[in-house]
Design a protein around this motif. Structure first.
Motif, PDB file in Angstrom:
ATOM      1  N   PHE A  77       5.788   4.523   2.477  1.00 10.45           N
ATOM      2  CA  PHE A  77       4.364   4.184   2.453  1.00 10.45           C
ATOM      3  C   PHE A  77       3.450   5.417   2.441  1.00 10.45           C
ATOM      4  N   ILE A  78       3.979   6.571   2.847  1.00  8.14           N
ATOM      5  CA  ILE A  78       3.146   7.775   2.973  1.00  8.14           C
ATOM      6  C   ILE A  78       3.824   8.939   2.264  1.00  8.14           C
ATOM      7  N   ARG A  79       3.062   9.585   1.373  1.00  5.60           N
ATOM      8  CA  ARG A  79       3.586  10.719   0.607  1.00  5.60           C
ATOM      9  C   ARG A  79       2.717  11.948   0.845  1.00  5.60           C
ATOM     10  N   PHE A  80       3.342  13.053   1.197  1.00  4.30           N
ATOM     11  CA  PHE A  80       2.638  14.325   1.358  1.00  4.30           C
ATOM     12  C   PHE A  80       2.676  15.064   0.022  1.00  4.30           C
ATOM     13  N   GLN A  81       1.515  15.313  -0.558  1.00  8.46           N
ATOM     14  CA  GLN A  81       1.442  15.947  -1.872  1.00  8.46           C
ATOM     15  C   GLN A  81       1.185  17.444  -1.803  1.00  8.46           C
ATOM     16  N   GLY A  82       0.889  17.961  -0.590  1.00  3.11           N
ATOM     17  CA  GLY A  82       0.632  19.380  -0.439  1.00  3.11           C
ATOM     18  C   GLY A  82      -0.754  19.772  -0.930  1.00  3.11           C
TER      19      GLY A  82
ATOM     20  N   PHE B 276       0.826  -1.212   0.000  1.00  2.00           N
ATOM     21  CA  PHE B 276       0.000   0.000   0.000  1.00  2.00           C
ATOM     22  C   PHE B 276       0.857   1.257   0.000  1.00  2.00           C
ATOM     23  N   ILE B 277       0.277   2.324  -0.513  1.00  5.76           N
ATOM     24  CA  ILE B 277       0.851   3.672  -0.446  1.00  5.76           C
ATOM     25  C   ILE B 277      -0.299   4.641  -0.175  1.00  5.76           C
ATOM     26  N   LEU B 278      -0.077   5.567   0.733  1.00  4.92           N
ATOM     27  CA  LEU B 278      -1.065   6.596   1.040  1.00  4.92           C
ATOM     28  C   LEU B 278      -0.583   7.940   0.510  1.00  4.92           C
ATOM     29  N   ASN B 279      -1.423   8.607  -0.282  1.00  9.08           N
ATOM     30  CA  ASN B 279      -1.171   9.984  -0.698  1.00  9.08           C
ATOM     31  C   ASN B 279      -2.007  10.912   0.169  1.00  9.08           C
TER      32      ASN B 279
END
Length: 384
Positions: free
Chosen positions: A260-265, A234-237
């Motif tokens: 696993f976790i990306r901050f997209q702004g 899994f990956i969370l945006n």
């Protein structure tokens, strides 16, 4: 077609493209069947308007929008400028010969001068209320007094959910209430075919929220940390920004969850739609939510939802569209995410999107508001 003045203190601007975006969606829905003018006082931190304020008047997404833009220059002076700006607005409307049939506030404290203007000129006042402060009981003593005065004098109060209505009722028990939900742009947020991924393929989760404590994102991060112990598919945006951004980012770093976790702004709506469309499901772990606009946007994309059982989402989700879980409980949230990772493809994207189109589209909400306006105008004419 009725002449509607939409008065709001929240509206998208150069400082924040997402500020009050839900009000703009309402404006577009109203404008389908009415002549709408949006009036908004904008306190800016990145522009240098003329003193005391600068007026910008033009079409935005087909709706005439008049802004007075001002800057905080001296302690408390911006509050005086705000009042002067609203008086200027209302004088400008009179000079143009525009006679409002309805004044529609988004939030009870949108504009004191406009409230007085409505009372003096016997113009029906409609208030759409979104504010979570009523649910959290966070209004100050004076704000509670002001809210009672304004809400009691409104011709009708339109909370965005029955959940919020329960909290507003104590402020104006004799007022007329009617729930009118938030609206979604179903031309932008559209369903896409579900893609069934293999056991070891990465599934994409997405959440869209202001990065503040009320959105419960720390519980989502903790839930994924627990889940990471048994699976890694899994990956969370995370889309959004706010005062908790640094704290949440540090939490992800400390837990070693960067892969696993990306901050997209903060992203504009078309980009949000892209992320929702390519995701496999949507998660909103809020601690308070009077409605949940991002839920219906994700549903319009045909995505199943995991949301917390805290009021507004209860009135949106059905067993066919997602799962409700206890708020502030990372273990329960982890279990729901694990279930959805294995079962997201069982939810019909077209059934989910069709439900949204029948309940929250521009035409549905615009028609409902127009029926309310027409009834108020007819009653007001009969009293003259």
């Amino acid at each position: 077609m009725a002449n509607i003045l939409l008065i709001t203190k929240w509206y998208p601007n150069d400082d924040n493209l997402m500020n009050g975006i839900f009000v703009k969606e309402f404006a577009k829905a109203k404008a389908l069947y009415n002549n709408v003018i949006v009036l908004h006082g904008e306190l800016t931190s990145i522009r240098n308007p003329k003193f005391p304020f600068e007026v910008v008047d033009g079409l935005e997404d087909g709706v005439r929008t008049i802004r007075f833009i001002y800057k905080r220059r001296f302690l408390k002076l911006h509050r005086i400028i705000n009042i002067i700006g609203w008086i200027y607005f209302l004088h400008k409307i009179n000079e143009e010969g525009i006679k409002p049939d309805i004044i529609h506030f988004h939030e009870y404290d949108a504009s004191l001068p406009a409230f007085i203007y409505a009372r003096i000129n016997n113009i029906p006042l409609v208030i759409t209320e979104h504010y979570t402060g009523f649910v959290k009981n966070s209004l100050s003593f004076f704000a509670r007094i002001f809210a009672r005065i304004i809400l009691k004098k409104a011709n009708i109060i339109l909370p965005v959910s029955n959940y919020l209505k329960e909290y507003l009722y104590s402020y104006a028990p004799n007022a007329r209430f009617e729930v009118v939900n938030n609206v979604v742009n179903t031309s932008l947020f559209k369903p896409v075919p579900v893609k069934i991924k293999g056991k070891n393929e990465i599934k994409e989760l997405v959440t869209v929220a202001r990065l503040v404590e009320n959105k419960g994102l720390e519980y989502l991060i903790k839930a994924l940390n627990l889940l990471r112990n048994t699976r890694t598919d899994f990956i969370l945006n995370i889309i959004g920004d706010g005062e908790s951004r640094e704290k949440l980012n540090s939490m992800v770093n400390e837990l070693g969850l960067n892969e696993f976790i990306r901050f997209q702004g903060m992203l504009p709506k078309p980009k949000v739609s892209e992320y929702m469309s390519k995701s496999d499901f949507f998660v909103l772990p809020s601690l308070f939510e009077t409605f949940g606009c991002v839920i219906i946007e994700a549903m319009a994309c045909g995505k199943p939802i995991i949301a917390t059982n805290i009021g507004g989402p209860n009135e949106i989700l059905t067993p066919q569209s997602g799962i409700l879980v206890k708020s502030a409980d990372s273990e329960v949230l982890k279990d729901a995410i694990e279930y959805m990772l294995d079962n997201y493809w069982k939810y019909s994207p077209y059934d989910i999107a069709n439900y949204v189109d029948k309940n929250y589209s521009y035409s549905v909400i615009g028609t409902k508001l127009t029926q309310i306006y027409d009834d108020l105008i007819a009653n007001n004419d009969n009293k003259k």
